[in-house]
Write a protein that holds these residues in place. Structure first.
Motif, short mmCIF file in Angstrom:
data_model
loop_
_atom_site.label_atom_id
_atom_site.label_comp_id
_atom_site.label_asym_id
_atom_site.label_seq_id
_atom_site.Cartn_x
_atom_site.Cartn_y
_atom_site.Cartn_z
N GLY A 1 2.55 1.75 -3.36
CA GLY A 1 1.74 1.43 -4.54
C GLY A 1 0.92 2.60 -5.07
N ARG A 2 -0.03 2.28 -5.89
CA ARG A 2 -0.77 3.25 -6.70
C ARG A 2 -1.48 4.34 -5.89
NH1 ARG A 2 -5.32 -0.04 -9.77
NH2 ARG A 2 -3.66 -1.59 -10.02
N TYR A 3 -1.97 4.03 -4.68
CA TYR A 3 -2.75 5.02 -3.95
C TYR A 3 -1.91 6.17 -3.41
CZ TYR A 3 -6.39 1.61 -4.57
OH TYR A 3 -7.27 0.74 -5.15
N ALA B 1 -0.15 8.08 -5.00
CA ALA B 1 -0.20 9.22 -5.93
C ALA B 1 -1.34 10.17 -5.56
CB ALA B 1 -0.37 8.72 -7.36
N THR B 2 -2.16 9.78 -4.58
CA THR B 2 -3.29 10.61 -4.14
C THR B 2 -3.01 11.10 -2.72
OG1 THR B 2 -4.79 9.30 -5.50
CG2 THR B 2 -5.79 10.61 -3.73
N TYR C 1 0.84 -1.21 0.00
CA TYR C 1 0.00 0.00 0.00
C TYR C 1 0.87 1.26 0.00
CZ TYR C 1 -3.57 3.31 1.81
OH TYR C 1 -4.42 4.36 1.99
N SER D 1 -1.61 9.49 0.90
CA SER D 1 -0.16 9.57 1.18
C SER D 1 0.19 10.53 2.31
CB SER D 1 0.60 9.99 -0.08
OG SER D 1 0.26 11.32 -0.44
#
Ligand SMILES: [Zn+2]
Length: 264
Positions: free
Chosen positions: A121-123, A125-126, A118, A130
């Motif tokens: 990873g991809r989230y 970027a928000t 997590y 983060s």
């Protein structure tokens, strides 16, 4: 027979909060509880586990928290030298749980697979997801992985007789809670599965969250894991310092012993 653990909460920082910052749907005008910051210690005659490592003074300044003392200093007052601790359980990688890891040079870090996935990873970027991570600390933890200093767990795991970790997710996708065998029975350290007692007791999720249904399921899971609902310890609630007693006069306001009946 498993030797019971003594369990302590060590308070190292605090901050004033508004109700809306602590409960989804909280009144924005209502002033809320303070938020306290803790690290935890579980030890018996053979093993010592530190649960989370808190943040340092610089991070407190950056994020406008009132820093009371280094978590390592708090541990020192309980006779634990951070420099020699062998096992640190990381409930999740948020800045207030994993700063100061450099003060534990001998430690193996116990972490859920899903938390590292997590946090890298991809989230991320928000900013909503983060915000509570410090990039430098995540990078440092990746370095620890390469150095062989991270032990990954996937779901439930026994780290020692009488001490288990359990993935619950919710607040972050990889959050784990810790269950400890004490003289009272099974105690659960919720960490951020329930910041305040009221989050789980009144069914009001905390607003910093990755998955709300998973957070709600986490409350249920903790009730299954603990021998009594009173033996679940909220992660950031100032009430912890009122429900439990300091182990000695000099630790008044600094640390409380959790393997005693709480005063509700
Ligand atoms: Zn936290």
């Amino acid at each position: 027979m498993t030797e019971p653990y003594e369990v302590y909460a060590i308070r190292y920082a605090t901050v004033a909060r508004k109700s809306a910052e602590n409960f989804i749907g909280g009144d924005p005008h209502e002033s809320g509880d303070r938020m306290d910051y803790f690290v935890w210690l579980a030890r018996n005659g053979t093993r010592t586990f530190v649960i989370d490592t808190g943040f340092n003074e610089a991070a407190a300044k950056r994020r406008k928290r009132d820093f009371l003392r280094s978590p390592a200093e708090g541990l020192g007052l309980l006779g634990v030298d951070a420099a020699t601790v062998a096992d640190v359980i990381v409930t999740h990688l948020h800045y207030d749980h994993i700063g100061n890891f450099d003060l534990f040079p001998k430690a193996q870090f116990h972490l859920q697979d899903r938390e590292m996935a997590y946090a890298t990873g991809r989230y991320m970027a928000t900013e909503f997801f983060s915000y509570a991570y410090e990039l430098d600390e995540i990078v440092a933890m990746v370095r620890n992985v390469y150095a062989g200093r991270v032990t990954f767990h996937d779901g439930d795991a026994e780290l020692a007789p009488g001490l288990t970790v359990h993935h619950v997710g919710g607040h972050t996708l990889g959050l784990q809670v810790v269950r400890v065998w004490t003289k009272l029975g099974w105690l659960v350290l919720a960490s951020d599965a329930s910041h305040y007692y009221r989050n789980m007791d009144e069914g009001r999720p905390f607003p910093v969250v990755a998955n709300i249904p998973q957070m709600v399921d986490g409350w249920k899971r903790m009730r299954e894991l603990a021998d009594h609902p009173n033996y679940i310890v909220a992660g950031h609630d100032p009430d912890v310092m009122k429900r439990y007693k300091a182990p000695s006069a000099e630790l008044e306001g600094i640390a409380v012993r959790l393997d005693e009946e709480p005063d509700l």
